[in-house]
Design a protein around this motif. Sequence first.
Motif, PDB file in Angstrom:
ATOM      1  N   MET A   1       0.805  -1.223   0.000  1.00  0.00           N
ATOM      2  CA  MET A   1       0.000   0.000   0.000  1.00  0.00           C
ATOM      3  C   MET A   1       0.842   1.279   0.000  1.00  0.00           C
ATOM      4  SD  MET A   1      -3.263  -0.434  -0.260  1.00  0.00           S
ATOM      5  CE  MET A   1      -4.540  -1.681  -0.070  1.00  0.00           C
ATOM      6  N   PRO A   2       1.839   1.419   0.905  1.00  0.00           N
ATOM      7  CA  PRO A   2       2.641   2.646   0.886  1.00  0.00           C
ATOM      8  C   PRO A   2       3.378   2.851  -0.430  1.00  0.00           C
ATOM      9  CG  PRO A   2       2.945   1.475   2.949  1.00  0.00           C
ATOM     10  CD  PRO A   2       2.191   0.545   2.037  1.00  0.00           C
ATOM     11  N   LEU A   3       3.904   1.769  -1.004  1.00  0.00           N
ATOM     12  CA  LEU A   3       4.606   1.871  -2.280  1.00  0.00           C
ATOM     13  C   LEU A   3       3.650   2.291  -3.384  1.00  0.00           C
ATOM     14  CD1 LEU A   3       7.154   1.476  -3.973  1.00  0.00           C
ATOM     15  CD2 LEU A   3       6.538  -0.942  -4.203  1.00  0.00           C
ATOM     16  N   LEU A   4       2.458   1.702  -3.395  1.00  0.00           N
ATOM     17  CA  LEU A   4       1.468   2.043  -4.410  1.00  0.00           C
ATOM     18  C   LEU A   4       1.095   3.526  -4.335  1.00  0.00           C
ATOM     19  CD1 LEU A   4      -0.533   1.173  -6.625  1.00  0.00           C
ATOM     20  CD2 LEU A   4      -2.143   0.593  -4.798  1.00  0.00           C
ATOM     21  N   LEU A   5       0.875   4.027  -3.115  1.00  0.00           N
ATOM     22  CA  LEU A   5       0.495   5.433  -2.960  1.00  0.00           C
ATOM     23  C   LEU A   5       1.662   6.376  -3.245  1.00  0.00           C
ATOM     24  CD1 LEU A   5      -1.856   5.137   0.117  1.00  0.00           C
ATOM     25  CD2 LEU A   5      -2.451   6.174  -2.078  1.00  0.00           C
ATOM     26  N   TRP A   6       2.879   5.877  -3.068  1.00  0.00           N
ATOM     27  CA  TRP A   6       4.040   6.692  -3.415  1.00  0.00           C
ATOM     28  C   TRP A   6       4.167   6.830  -4.932  1.00  0.00           C
ATOM     29  CZ3 TRP A   6       7.082   9.690  -0.504  1.00  0.00           C
ATOM     30  CH2 TRP A   6       8.265  10.173  -1.062  1.00  0.00           C
ATOM     31  N   LEU A   7       3.904   5.725  -5.634  1.00  0.00           N
ATOM     32  CA  LEU A   7       4.015   5.738  -7.093  1.00  0.00           C
ATOM     33  C   LEU A   7       2.779   6.335  -7.769  1.00  0.00           C
ATOM     34  CD1 LEU A   7       5.574   2.187  -7.617  1.00  0.00           C
ATOM     35  CD2 LEU A   7       6.755   4.397  -7.657  1.00  0.00           C
ATOM     36  N   GLN A   8       1.606   6.127  -7.146  1.00  0.00           N
ATOM     37  CA  GLN A   8       0.340   6.616  -7.695  1.00  0.00           C
ATOM     38  C   GLN A   8      -0.434   7.367  -6.605  1.00  0.00           C
ATOM     39  OE1 GLN A   8      -1.145   6.669 -10.650  1.00  0.00           O
ATOM     40  NE2 GLN A   8       0.519   5.669 -11.757  1.00  0.00           N
ATOM     41  N   PRO A   9      -0.012   8.603  -6.293  1.00  0.00           N
ATOM     42  CA  PRO A   9      -0.640   9.333  -5.174  1.00  0.00           C
ATOM     43  C   PRO A   9      -2.143   9.544  -5.328  1.00  0.00           C
ATOM     44  CG  PRO A   9       1.399  10.411  -5.881  1.00  0.00           C
ATOM     45  CD  PRO A   9       1.085   9.360  -6.902  1.00  0.00           C
ATOM     46  N   SER A  10      -2.632   9.558  -6.559  1.00  0.00           N
ATOM     47  CA  SER A  10      -4.073   9.760  -6.767  1.00  0.00           C
ATOM     48  C   SER A  10      -4.823   8.453  -6.989  1.00  0.00           C
ATOM     49  CB  SER A  10      -4.299  10.680  -7.972  1.00  0.00           C
ATOM     50  OG  SER A  10      -3.963  10.011  -9.183  1.00  0.00           O
ATOM     51  N   LEU A  11      -4.081   7.326  -6.957  1.00  0.00           N
ATOM     52  CA  LEU A  11      -4.676   6.025  -7.278  1.00  0.00           C
ATOM     53  C   LEU A  11      -5.457   6.098  -8.585  1.00  0.00           C
ATOM     54  CD1 LEU A  11      -5.883   4.635  -3.808  1.00  0.00           C
ATOM     55  CD2 LEU A  11      -3.801   4.075  -5.083  1.00  0.00           C
ATOM     56  N   TRP A  12      -4.769   6.618  -9.596  1.00  0.00           N
ATOM     57  CA  TRP A  12      -5.329   6.736 -10.945  1.00  0.00           C
ATOM     58  C   TRP A  12      -6.618   7.582 -10.969  1.00  0.00           C
ATOM     59  CZ3 TRP A  12      -3.532   2.060  -8.995  1.00  0.00           C
ATOM     60  CH2 TRP A  12      -2.334   1.606  -9.561  1.00  0.00           C
ATOM     61  N   GLY A  13      -6.608   8.628 -10.123  1.00  0.00           N
ATOM     62  CA  GLY A  13      -7.725   9.558 -10.135  1.00  0.00           C
ATOM     63  C   GLY A  13      -8.844   9.255  -9.166  1.00  0.00           C
ATOM     64  N   TRP A  14      -8.690   8.214  -8.344  1.00  0.00           N
ATOM     65  CA  TRP A  14      -9.742   7.848  -7.406  1.00  0.00           C
ATOM     66  C   TRP A  14      -9.763   8.737  -6.168  1.00  0.00           C
ATOM     67  CZ3 TRP A  14     -13.753   4.576  -8.077  1.00  0.00           C
ATOM     68  CH2 TRP A  14     -13.698   3.700  -9.162  1.00  0.00           C
TER      69      TRP A  14
END
Length: 202
Positions: free
Chosen positions: A107-120
Motif C-alpha cells: 500500500m505505501p509503495l502504491l500510494l508513493w508511485l500513484q498518489p491519486s490512485l489513478w484519479g480515485w
Amino acid sequence: MTEFLQALRTQRWDDHRYYHHSRINQSLHLLSALSFLCAYGLLFEDPALAALLAWGVSMSSRQAGHFFFEPKGYDEVNQATHEHKEAIKVGYNLRRKVFLMSAWAAMPLLLWLQPSLWGWIEPATDFNGYWHDVGLAWLALGVTGLLMRTVHLFHLYDVQTGLVWMCKILTDPFHDVLLYWKAPLYLLKGELIDPMHHARRT
C-alpha cells in the motif's frame, strides 16, 4: 444467542490451544492487543492514525509472533501436525496471511508511485498527507479483509461460523489482554514455550 456464545468460546479455545504455544508469541499478542485497544479509541477521532497504529504496531507484532516464534513442528499437546492445523484453521492461516501482509506492505509503495490512485482520490501534497492516505488505505484493507473472510466462511461453513469469527476478531484485543498478560513474566523466568497443561489431552 447461547449457541452463538458457545461457538465463540470454541473458536477462541481452538485459536489459543493450537496457535499460541510460544511465550514470545503470547507477549507480542499482548503488545498487539494493547495497541489495538488504543487504535479502537482513536478510530472515531482520527481513523487514519488509528489504522497506522493498528497495522504498524498491532498487526505487525501479532503476525511476527506467528511467523517467527510459534513452533511449526508436531504439536504434542493437541496431537496434530502443523499442516493439519493450517488446513482446519477457521481464520487466516499462514498462507493467507502472506497475501494479506503483502497487500499491507504494498500500500505505501502504491500510494508513493500513484498518489491519486489513478484519479480515485485527491493526491497528497505533503508527507503528512501521504501517511494520512496510507492510513486510510490500510483501514480499507482491514475492513475488506475482515468482510471477505467472513463471507467466505458463510460459503465454507454457515452464516453463524462467519459471524462468530468476525465477532472473535473484533473482540480479540480485549480477550488477549486477559489471556496473555502474564506471558512477559514467564519469559523473564526463561520459559519460552507454554507447557499448556490446561489444554493437554488425557
